[in-house]
Design a protein around this motif. Structure first.
Motif, mmCIF file in Angstrom:
data_model
loop_
_atom_site.group_PDB
_atom_site.id
_atom_site.type_symbol
_atom_site.label_atom_id
_atom_site.label_comp_id
_atom_site.label_asym_id
_atom_site.label_seq_id
_atom_site.Cartn_x
_atom_site.Cartn_y
_atom_site.Cartn_z
ATOM 1 N N SER A 130 7.714 -2.116 -7.628
ATOM 2 C CA SER A 130 8.571 -3.226 -7.192
ATOM 3 C C SER A 130 9.012 -3.028 -5.755
ATOM 4 N N VAL A 131 9.815 -1.989 -5.522
ATOM 5 C CA VAL A 131 10.259 -1.618 -4.177
ATOM 6 C C VAL A 131 10.050 -0.106 -4.092
ATOM 7 N N PHE A 132 9.209 0.302 -3.154
ATOM 8 C CA PHE A 132 8.855 1.713 -3.113
ATOM 9 C C PHE A 132 8.600 2.170 -1.682
ATOM 10 N N VAL A 133 8.642 3.474 -1.500
ATOM 11 C CA VAL A 133 8.320 4.069 -0.211
ATOM 12 C C VAL A 133 6.931 4.681 -0.326
ATOM 13 N N ALA A 134 5.977 4.124 0.421
ATOM 14 C CA ALA A 134 4.657 4.757 0.483
ATOM 15 C C ALA A 134 4.804 6.079 1.222
ATOM 16 N N VAL A 135 4.047 7.098 0.792
ATOM 17 C CA VAL A 135 4.169 8.403 1.442
ATOM 18 C C VAL A 135 2.850 8.783 2.110
ATOM 19 N N HIS A 136 2.964 9.572 3.166
ATOM 20 C CA HIS A 136 1.772 10.026 3.886
ATOM 21 C C HIS A 136 0.941 10.955 3.005
ATOM 22 N N SER A 137 -0.368 10.790 3.060
ATOM 23 C CA SER A 137 -1.256 11.701 2.336
ATOM 24 C C SER A 137 -2.546 11.871 3.141
ATOM 25 N N PRO A 138 -2.419 12.381 4.398
ATOM 26 C CA PRO A 138 -3.625 12.483 5.236
ATOM 27 C C PRO A 138 -4.592 13.531 4.683
ATOM 28 N N PRO A 139 -5.882 13.419 5.014
ATOM 29 C CA PRO A 139 -6.858 14.401 4.542
ATOM 30 C C PRO A 139 -6.369 15.816 4.847
ATOM 31 N N ASP A 140 -6.615 16.721 3.929
ATOM 32 C CA ASP A 140 -6.247 18.139 4.078
ATOM 33 C C ASP A 140 -4.751 18.417 3.944
ATOM 34 N N SER A 141 -3.924 17.380 3.750
ATOM 35 C CA SER A 141 -2.508 17.650 3.491
ATOM 36 C C SER A 141 -2.384 18.182 2.056
ATOM 37 N N ALA A 159 -6.854 8.079 -13.581
ATOM 38 C CA ALA A 159 -5.582 8.741 -13.907
ATOM 39 C C ALA A 159 -4.652 8.841 -12.692
ATOM 40 N N ILE A 160 -5.217 8.639 -11.494
ATOM 41 C CA ILE A 160 -4.470 8.914 -10.260
ATOM 42 C C ILE A 160 -4.015 7.602 -9.616
ATOM 43 N N PRO A 161 -2.722 7.476 -9.262
ATOM 44 C CA PRO A 161 -2.286 6.240 -8.590
ATOM 45 C C PRO A 161 -3.062 6.025 -7.283
ATOM 46 N N THR A 162 -3.418 4.782 -7.022
ATOM 47 C CA THR A 162 -4.183 4.474 -5.808
ATOM 48 C C THR A 162 -3.401 4.893 -4.570
ATOM 49 N N LEU A 163 -2.110 4.561 -4.593
ATOM 50 C CA LEU A 163 -1.276 4.768 -3.411
ATOM 51 C C LEU A 163 -0.148 5.728 -3.776
ATOM 52 N N PRO A 164 -0.088 6.905 -3.144
ATOM 53 C CA PRO A 164 1.032 7.798 -3.473
ATOM 54 C C PRO A 164 2.341 7.208 -2.947
ATOM 55 N N HIS A 165 3.373 7.203 -3.788
ATOM 56 C CA HIS A 165 4.618 6.533 -3.397
ATOM 57 C C HIS A 165 5.808 7.063 -4.198
ATOM 58 N N LEU A 166 6.985 6.829 -3.627
ATOM 59 C CA LEU A 166 8.260 7.132 -4.279
ATOM 60 C C LEU A 166 8.908 5.786 -4.605
ATOM 61 N N SER A 167 9.028 5.466 -5.894
ATOM 62 C CA SER A 167 9.674 4.201 -6.265
ATOM 63 C C SER A 167 11.182 4.315 -6.077
ATOM 64 N N LEU A 168 11.785 3.255 -5.545
ATOM 65 C CA LEU A 168 13.239 3.191 -5.430
ATOM 66 C C LEU A 168 13.829 2.333 -6.547
ATOM 67 N N TYR A 169 13.099 1.274 -6.939
ATOM 68 C CA TYR A 169 13.585 0.347 -7.961
ATOM 69 C C TYR A 169 12.421 -0.145 -8.803
ATOM 70 N N TYR A 170 12.695 -0.343 -10.081
ATOM 71 C CA TYR A 170 11.792 -1.092 -10.956
ATOM 72 C C TYR A 170 12.484 -2.426 -11.238
ATOM 73 N N ILE A 171 11.799 -3.522 -10.924
ATOM 74 C CA ILE A 171 12.398 -4.860 -11.076
ATOM 75 C C ILE A 171 11.431 -5.718 -11.879
ATOM 76 N N ASP A 172 11.940 -6.284 -12.966
ATOM 77 C CA ASP A 172 11.098 -7.028 -13.898
ATOM 78 C C ASP A 172 10.591 -8.339 -13.282
ATOM 79 N N GLU A 173 9.513 -8.832 -13.875
ATOM 80 C CA GLU A 173 8.881 -10.076 -13.442
ATOM 81 C C GLU A 173 9.893 -11.236 -13.420
ATOM 82 N N ALA A 174 10.811 -11.243 -14.385
ATOM 83 C CA ALA A 174 11.820 -12.313 -14.462
ATOM 84 C C ALA A 174 12.709 -12.336 -13.215
ATOM 85 N N ASP A 175 12.783 -11.208 -12.526
ATOM 86 C CA ASP A 175 13.621 -11.095 -11.326
ATOM 87 C C ASP A 175 12.768 -10.854 -10.078
ATOM 88 N N LYS A 176 11.522 -11.310 -10.109
ATOM 89 C CA LYS A 176 10.611 -10.857 -9.053
ATOM 90 C C LYS A 176 11.058 -11.218 -7.639
#
Length: 207
Positions: free
Chosen positions: A87-98, A115-132
């Motif tokens: 919903s609202v998240f901070v994408a994190v750096h993941s450069p090669p060799d890090s 099994a692996i998330p496409t984009l490494p990130h830190l979620s700040l909030y989960y917000i339902d579709e009803a409140d998109k």
């Protein structure tokens, strides 16, 4: 509808130390939206970067490198997504060799790409579709109220979370967090409402 739950019910999360977690949680507690339609919007949860998800706890356990050192995480950009868990998240750096990239590659080899998330990130909030509409609004408020400070572009992008403590009276200079050391990997059973998620095991990483 029902409760949103991850597709694969058990996950590995990279978690900051207790002090840093508390600081990040001061940002996660900000609730720009007073009225929500769904009870599953804005649940409390522990700060983490999801590393992998599976239905098989033993496979996840076995995939953690036995000599894994703590993993530095640096914040890249504030993002708004179109799914509950992004919903609202901070994408994190993941450069090669890090270290984060190498750990993700190791887990990908052990568990398979799905099994692996496409984009490494830190979620700040989960917000339902009803409140998109609250997703974009929340991200905008975080920026306008200077709770999230963005700088740079592309690979040089950086985000700082401004951490204010609710229990301190009067003026305070926020502490700025631009990342964290991932010092533990948690094995978490993500079933039912987010507050009911169960930490099955904690794996401390070496310094």
């Amino acid at each position: 509808g029902g409760m949103p739950t991850p597709d694969r019910g058990i996950s590995l999360g990279l978690v900051p130390d207790v002090e840093t977690s508390k600081k990040i949680e001061t940002t996660m507690k900000v609730r720009p939206v007073a009225d929500t339609q769904s009870p599953s919007s804005f649940p409390r949860f522990h700060p983490h970067v999801t590393l992998a998800s599976s239905t098989d706890a033993n496979a996840l356990r076995a995939a953690i490198p036995s000599d894994q050192k703590s993993v530095p995480v640096s914040f890249k950009t504030l993002e708004v997504g179109d799914k509950y868990f992004m919903s609202v998240f901070v994408a994190v750096h993941s450069p090669p060799d890090s270290p984060l990239h190498l750990l993700r590659e190791h887990l990908r080899a052990a568990l398979g790409g799905r099994a692996i998330p496409t984009l490494p990130h830190l979620s700040l909030y989960y917000i339902d579709e009803a409140d998109k509409e609250a997703r974009e609004y929340t991200a905008r408020k975080l920026k306008s109220e200077l709770r999230v400070l963005e700088s740079g572009r592309g690979e040089d992008s950086a985000v700082k979370l401004a951490c204010f403590y609710d229990d301190i009276e009067g003026e305070q200079d926020p502490e700025l967090i631009e990342g964290f050391a991932g010092v533990e990997v948690w094995l978490v059973k993500c079933e039912g409402p987010v507050p009911d998620w169960e930490i099955m095991e904690k794996f401390p990483l070496s310094c």
